[in-house]
Design a protein around this motif. Structure first.
Motif, mmCIF file in Angstrom:
data_model
loop_
_atom_site.group_PDB
_atom_site.id
_atom_site.type_symbol
_atom_site.label_atom_id
_atom_site.label_comp_id
_atom_site.label_asym_id
_atom_site.label_seq_id
_atom_site.Cartn_x
_atom_site.Cartn_y
_atom_site.Cartn_z
ATOM 1 N N UNK A 62 0.786 -1.080 0.076
ATOM 2 C CA UNK A 62 0.122 -0.137 -0.059
ATOM 3 C C UNK A 62 0.851 1.257 -0.040
ATOM 4 N N UNK A 63 1.854 1.322 0.826
ATOM 5 C CA UNK A 63 2.778 2.305 0.777
ATOM 6 C C UNK A 63 3.507 2.676 -0.277
ATOM 7 N N UNK A 64 4.062 1.402 -0.861
ATOM 8 C CA UNK A 64 4.853 1.494 -2.251
ATOM 9 C C UNK A 64 3.852 2.127 -3.181
ATOM 10 N N UNK A 65 2.719 1.803 -3.159
ATOM 11 C CA UNK A 65 1.927 2.065 -4.513
ATOM 12 C C UNK A 65 1.264 3.297 -4.287
ATOM 13 N N UNK A 66 0.827 3.889 -3.196
ATOM 14 C CA UNK A 66 0.630 5.106 -3.220
ATOM 15 C C UNK A 66 0.891 6.349 -2.401
ATOM 16 N N UNK A 67 1.828 5.881 -1.476
ATOM 17 C CA UNK A 67 2.327 6.790 -0.479
ATOM 18 C C UNK A 67 3.778 7.054 -0.656
ATOM 19 N N UNK A 68 4.748 6.651 -1.042
ATOM 20 C CA UNK A 68 6.130 6.679 -1.112
ATOM 21 C C UNK A 68 6.272 8.005 -1.878
ATOM 22 N N UNK A 69 7.535 8.423 -1.805
ATOM 23 C CA UNK A 69 8.035 9.512 -2.531
ATOM 24 C C UNK A 69 7.819 9.146 -3.986
ATOM 25 N N UNK A 70 8.302 8.114 -4.399
ATOM 26 C CA UNK A 70 8.301 7.323 -5.695
ATOM 27 C C UNK A 70 7.202 6.579 -5.908
ATOM 28 N N UNK A 71 5.862 6.777 -5.786
ATOM 29 C CA UNK A 71 4.954 6.052 -5.671
ATOM 30 C C UNK A 71 4.515 5.413 -6.984
ATOM 31 N N UNK A 72 4.233 4.236 -7.099
ATOM 32 C CA UNK A 72 3.990 3.554 -8.341
ATOM 33 C C UNK A 72 2.727 4.354 -9.221
ATOM 34 N N UNK A 73 1.619 4.527 -8.424
ATOM 35 C CA UNK A 73 0.655 4.922 -9.188
ATOM 36 C C UNK A 73 0.527 6.379 -9.023
ATOM 37 N N UNK A 74 0.629 7.269 -9.999
ATOM 38 C CA UNK A 74 0.642 8.842 -10.017
ATOM 39 C C UNK A 74 -0.695 9.259 -9.053
ATOM 40 N N UNK A 75 -0.411 10.711 -8.962
ATOM 41 C CA UNK A 75 -1.413 11.518 -8.135
ATOM 42 C C UNK A 75 -2.642 11.467 -8.776
ATOM 43 N N UNK A 76 -2.979 11.471 -9.942
ATOM 44 C CA UNK A 76 -4.463 11.609 -10.488
ATOM 45 C C UNK A 76 -4.795 10.075 -10.364
ATOM 46 N N UNK A 77 -4.075 8.849 -10.175
ATOM 47 C CA UNK A 77 -4.880 7.618 -10.044
ATOM 48 C C UNK A 77 -5.150 7.731 -8.585
ATOM 49 N N UNK A 78 -4.329 7.966 -7.892
ATOM 50 C CA UNK A 78 -4.738 8.052 -6.300
ATOM 51 C C UNK A 78 -5.976 8.797 -5.993
ATOM 52 N N UNK A 84 -10.274 11.321 -3.201
ATOM 53 C CA UNK A 84 -9.589 12.681 -2.632
ATOM 54 C C UNK A 84 -7.937 12.596 -3.152
ATOM 55 N N UNK A 85 -7.172 13.925 -2.921
ATOM 56 C CA UNK A 85 -6.094 13.992 -2.754
ATOM 57 C C UNK A 85 -5.168 13.551 -1.903
ATOM 58 N N UNK A 86 -4.039 12.974 -2.092
ATOM 59 C CA UNK A 86 -3.296 12.469 -1.209
ATOM 60 C C UNK A 86 -3.123 13.190 0.148
ATOM 61 N N UNK A 87 -2.630 14.337 -0.078
ATOM 62 C CA UNK A 87 -2.551 15.390 0.986
ATOM 63 C C UNK A 87 -4.000 15.516 2.130
ATOM 64 N N UNK A 88 -5.087 15.404 1.391
ATOM 65 C CA UNK A 88 -6.253 15.501 2.197
ATOM 66 C C UNK A 88 -6.422 13.799 2.834
ATOM 67 N N UNK A 121 -7.547 2.662 7.532
ATOM 68 C CA UNK A 121 -8.172 3.767 6.951
ATOM 69 C C UNK A 121 -8.485 3.400 5.525
ATOM 70 N N UNK A 122 -7.532 2.951 4.692
ATOM 71 C CA UNK A 122 -7.803 2.669 3.326
ATOM 72 C C UNK A 122 -8.988 1.604 3.195
ATOM 73 N N UNK A 123 -8.910 0.812 4.239
ATOM 74 C CA UNK A 123 -10.340 -0.261 4.031
ATOM 75 C C UNK A 123 -11.481 0.726 4.348
ATOM 76 N N UNK A 124 -11.603 1.518 5.354
ATOM 77 C CA UNK A 124 -12.761 2.157 5.605
ATOM 78 C C UNK A 124 -12.857 3.267 4.428
ATOM 79 N N UNK A 125 -12.156 3.775 3.800
ATOM 80 C CA UNK A 125 -12.292 4.830 2.898
ATOM 81 C C UNK A 125 -12.962 3.921 1.628
ATOM 82 N N UNK A 126 -12.326 2.858 1.264
ATOM 83 C CA UNK A 126 -12.656 2.265 0.222
ATOM 84 C C UNK A 126 -14.130 1.619 0.147
ATOM 85 N N UNK A 127 -14.552 1.283 1.293
ATOM 86 C CA UNK A 127 -15.798 0.682 1.739
ATOM 87 C C UNK A 127 -16.834 1.938 1.495
ATOM 88 N N UNK A 128 -16.552 3.084 1.942
ATOM 89 C CA UNK A 128 -17.469 4.171 1.870
ATOM 90 C C UNK A 128 -17.482 4.909 0.336
#
Length: 166
Positions: A62-78, A84-88, A121-128
């Motif tokens: 999860x961290x590597x895909x979305x939250x690291x400095x060199x995330x695998x998935x870019x901002x628009x996919x997050x 929501x955006x990553x900072x929110x 939190x990812x589980x909660x957000x995805x369910x919502x």
């Protein structure tokens, strides 16, 4: 069975004091047996499979895909996947962690590290966000159904408490 044994023992003794002691001892043994049986843990629901997830692997993915400095998935996919955006997301996460210690990653008594706040939190957000079932969190987030539901409950309470204007 214990009562038949008690009757046989009682027939062998003449003294009232000895009879009383044996009766009390037998009754105490029966009480202890009942107490032991009532304290047995039933564990999970009978017939349900127990699946031990690799929690650390789930957090790292999860961290590597979305939250690291060199995330695998870019901002628009997050933004598309989390609605929501990553900072929110990270702001809400830090607020929720400060409000409810449930979201703070802990280690259990035997030293096994628990689920991370990102996983919960990812589980909660995805369910919502998507209305998906709690058991769909197993594969990617590595969180069980009951924990996903618990995370959603804690998340909802924390968000209402921290962000609801009175």
């Amino acid at each position: 069975m214990a009562r038949n044994t008690m009757k046989m023992i009682l027939n062998n003794f003449d003294s009232d004091d000895e009879l009383q002691l044996i009766t009390i001892a037998t009754m105490e043994e029966e009480r202890l047996n009942r107490e032991r049986c009532s304290r047995r843990r039933s564990g999970s629901i009978e017939g349900h499979a127990i699946i031990y997830h690799n929690r650390v692997q789930g957090h790292e993915r999860l961290y590597r895909d979305y939250f690291s400095e060199t995330a695998i998935y870019p901002t628009h996919l997050f933004k598309r996947r989390f609605r929501m955006n990553r900072s929110l997301f990270l702001y809400i996460l830090s607020t929720v962690k400060a409000y409810d210690s449930y979201f703070v990653q802990k280690t259990d008594v035997v030293g096994i590290i628990g689920l991370s706040s990102l996983q919960k939190m990812t589980a909660a957000i995805r369910m919502l966000a998507y209305g998906v079932a709690a058991d769909s969190m197993d594969d990617y987030v590595r969180i069980g159904e009951s924990t996903a539901i618990e995370s959603l409950k804690h998340f909802a309470k924390a968000v209402v408490a921290m962000f609801f204007e009175r």
